[in-house]
Design an enzyme around this catalytic site. Sequence first.
Site, PDB file in Angstrom:
ATOM      1  N   LYS A  13       0.484  -0.876   0.306  1.00 18.12           N
ATOM      2  CA  LYS A  13      -0.214  -0.354   0.211  1.00 18.12           C
ATOM      3  C   LYS A  13       0.901   1.300  -0.149  1.00 18.12           C
ATOM      4  O   LYS A  13      -0.205   2.133  -0.969  1.00 18.12           O
ATOM      5  CB  LYS A  13      -0.921  -0.030   0.989  1.00 18.12           C
ATOM      6  CG  LYS A  13      -1.678  -1.037   1.282  1.00 18.12           C
ATOM      7  CD  LYS A  13      -3.344  -0.424   1.947  1.00 18.12           C
ATOM      8  CE  LYS A  13      -4.401  -1.279   1.401  1.00 18.12           C
ATOM      9  NZ  LYS A  13      -5.433  -2.011   2.268  1.00 18.12           N
ATOM     10  N   LYS A  41      -2.937 -11.397  -5.608  1.00 15.79           N
ATOM     11  CA  LYS A  41      -4.500 -11.784  -4.170  1.00 15.79           C
ATOM     12  C   LYS A  41      -5.619 -10.751  -5.182  1.00 15.79           C
ATOM     13  O   LYS A  41      -5.217  -9.820  -5.610  1.00 15.79           O
ATOM     14  CB  LYS A  41      -4.178 -12.010  -3.602  1.00 15.79           C
ATOM     15  CG  LYS A  41      -4.295 -10.524  -2.885  1.00 15.79           C
ATOM     16  CD  LYS A  41      -4.391 -10.128  -1.155  1.00 15.79           C
ATOM     17  CE  LYS A  41      -4.823  -8.789  -1.229  1.00 15.79           C
ATOM     18  NZ  LYS A  41      -4.929  -8.661   0.333  1.00 15.79           N
ATOM     19  N   LYS A  44     -10.246  -5.402  -3.167  1.00 14.86           N
ATOM     20  CA  LYS A  44     -10.512  -4.615  -3.178  1.00 14.86           C
ATOM     21  C   LYS A  44     -10.513  -3.397  -4.163  1.00 14.86           C
ATOM     22  O   LYS A  44     -11.177  -2.690  -4.895  1.00 14.86           O
ATOM     23  CB  LYS A  44     -11.797  -4.010  -2.327  1.00 14.86           C
ATOM     24  CG  LYS A  44     -11.879  -5.103  -0.692  1.00 14.86           C
ATOM     25  CD  LYS A  44     -12.551  -3.585  -0.170  1.00 14.86           C
ATOM     26  CE  LYS A  44     -13.233  -4.969   1.399  1.00 14.86           C
ATOM     27  NZ  LYS A  44     -11.324  -4.726   2.080  1.00 14.86           N
TER      28      LYS A  44
HETATM   29  P1  TYM Z   1      -9.126  -6.826   4.198  1.00 16.67           P
HETATM   30  O1  TYM Z   1     -10.376  -5.700   4.330  1.00 16.67           O
HETATM   31  O2  TYM Z   1      -8.633  -6.382   3.715  1.00 16.67           O
HETATM   32  O3  TYM Z   1      -9.865  -8.712   3.947  1.00 16.67           O
HETATM   33  C1  TYM Z   1     -10.917  -8.825   4.381  1.00 16.67           C
HETATM   34  C2  TYM Z   1     -10.968 -10.566   5.024  1.00 16.67           C
HETATM   35  O4  TYM Z   1     -10.744 -11.362   3.524  1.00 16.67           O
HETATM   36  C3  TYM Z   1      -9.972 -12.163   3.401  1.00 16.67           C
HETATM   37  N1  TYM Z   1      -9.571 -11.449   2.001  1.00 16.67           N
HETATM   38  C4  TYM Z   1      -9.012 -12.933   0.481  1.00 16.67           C
HETATM   39  N2  TYM Z   1      -9.488 -14.302   1.168  1.00 16.67           N
HETATM   40  C5  TYM Z   1      -8.742 -14.876  -0.198  1.00 16.67           C
HETATM   41  N3  TYM Z   1      -8.767 -14.328  -0.717  1.00 16.67           N
HETATM   42  C6  TYM Z   1      -8.177 -13.402  -1.282  1.00 16.67           C
HETATM   43  N4  TYM Z   1      -7.967 -12.867  -2.417  1.00 16.67           N
HETATM   44  C7  TYM Z   1      -9.146 -12.296  -0.290  1.00 16.67           C
HETATM   45  N5  TYM Z   1      -8.601 -11.088  -0.314  1.00 16.67           N
HETATM   46  C8  TYM Z   1      -8.871 -10.043   1.133  1.00 16.67           C
HETATM   47  C9  TYM Z   1      -8.674 -11.066   3.928  1.00 16.67           C
HETATM   48  O5  TYM Z   1      -7.627 -11.986   4.540  1.00 16.67           O
HETATM   49  C10 TYM Z   1      -9.588 -10.527   5.378  1.00 16.67           C
HETATM   50  O6  TYM Z   1      -9.628 -11.963   6.139  1.00 16.67           O
HETATM   51  N6  TYM Z   1      -6.592  -6.056   8.427  1.00 16.67           N
HETATM   52  C11 TYM Z   1      -7.041  -6.750   7.796  1.00 16.67           C
HETATM   53  C12 TYM Z   1      -9.075  -6.522   8.546  1.00 16.67           C
HETATM   54  C13 TYM Z   1      -8.992  -6.406  10.292  1.00 16.67           C
HETATM   55  C14 TYM Z   1      -9.097  -7.553  11.245  1.00 16.67           C
HETATM   56  C15 TYM Z   1      -8.838  -7.114  12.385  1.00 16.67           C
HETATM   57  C16 TYM Z   1      -9.381  -8.630  10.071  1.00 16.67           C
HETATM   58  C17 TYM Z   1      -8.810  -4.611  11.362  1.00 16.67           C
HETATM   59  N7  TYM Z   1      -8.636  -5.912  11.884  1.00 16.67           N
HETATM   60  C18 TYM Z   1      -8.480  -8.044  13.138  1.00 16.67           C
HETATM   61  C19 TYM Z   1      -8.904  -9.879  11.558  1.00 16.67           C
HETATM   62  C20 TYM Z   1      -9.249  -9.377  12.832  1.00 16.67           C
HETATM   63  C21 TYM Z   1      -7.971  -6.110   6.199  1.00 16.67           C
HETATM   64  O7  TYM Z   1      -7.785  -5.437   6.005  1.00 16.67           O
HETATM   65  O8  TYM Z   1      -8.670  -7.748   5.504  1.00 16.67           O
END
Ligand code: TYM
Length: 337
Positions: free
Chosen positions: A119, A202, A205
């Site tokens: 990022k 991967k 969004k």
């Molecule tokens: P974020 O918002 O990027 O993604 C949310 C969840 O989706 C999963 N994910 C994927 N899984 C499979 N294939 C993909 N291409 C893919 N892209 C995203 C992510 O692994 C995630 O589980 N930092 C975290 C959000 C967060 C969080 C937390 C998660 C903040 N605090 C506490 C767990 C516990 C994030 O940016 O996820």
Amino acid sequence: MTVERPDHSQVMLSAIQPTNRITLGNYLGAIRNWVKLQAQYQCYFFAVDLHAITVRQDPKQLLEDTYTAIATYLASGINPDECVLFVQSHVAAHSQLAWVLNCFSYMGELNRMTQYKDKSSKSGKNIPVGLFTYPALMAADILLYDTNLVPVGADQKQHIELTRDIALRMNSVYGDDTFVTPEPFIAPSGARVMDLQNPTKKMSKSAENEKGSLFLMDSPKQMQKKIKSSVTDSGSEVTYDDNKPGVKNLIDLQVALTGRTASEVVADYQGKMYGHLKADTADIIVSELEPLQKKVLQYLDDRGELQRILTKGAGAAAEKAAETLKRVYDRIGFVGL
Ligand code: TYM
């Protein structure tokens, strides 16, 4: 016959950033597993709006995306009567514990985070400090609730390992029962859904090319089109092979959505072309997501109900979070009231 009843003594927690649209990767890597596991744990699920502002957000869009994230959790089957469902910024303890954890995180370890490297490389000259300290806020999210299990996609494993390191570091200073050390849960399938146009990356969004990401609210036509134009390779034989990342990704999607094995899926396409694999994969995705979309729209239509669920969730989350924060403040030596 004895029925095994969960005692709910273990805590499961997870969250998604309400930025842009939720992808099929978020659904398969995270939400779907939350739904599968929710009955066995005391659960906390939330939308991390504080994390979202580590990159610039349009206020109206952020508001809508946050409601949509919560509506998606509900539509996917998260039960608001059993789970605590909330928005991160409603619980002030997240920011408060994040400050403490910032003071126990090291520049070197934050600098090694892959998500930060990715990022920040897109941020130009002015990299927001929040992007750098983001993992300390995520550690606060997790540690506030004495979390045992964090179901996430493979890309978040590094952040959970860091959370464990910070927790153990503080436990060694303030006592072993200061924090519970969490474990990641990464499902055997769907944990790393790849970009349809660039299958070695991967699905995200915020991908530069929207054709590479399948958004949960894409119309069936858009989904069919994106899968049809997904990048495979110049061959034609359907095999499950690291050298064919595009084909492998489509097979993986079928595996994640149907529960079949990769070799069972491959066997269906002996003597058939990639086109068949693409058409079937699109059909499987559409039939999973179409009913979900209808439910998301129904939840979004009733803001009063969403607000009621969020108010209840914020109260329950704040109560638990305040206990943990007090424990930490006391141990650090802050004067209590
Ligand atoms: P974020 O918002 O990027 O993604 C949310 C969840 O989706 C999963 N994910 C994927 N899984 C499979 N294939 C993909 N291409 C893919 N892209 C995203 C992510 O692994 C995630 O589980 N930092 C975290 C959000 C967060 C969080 C937390 C998660 C903040 N605090 C506490 C767990 C516990 C994030 O940016 O996820």
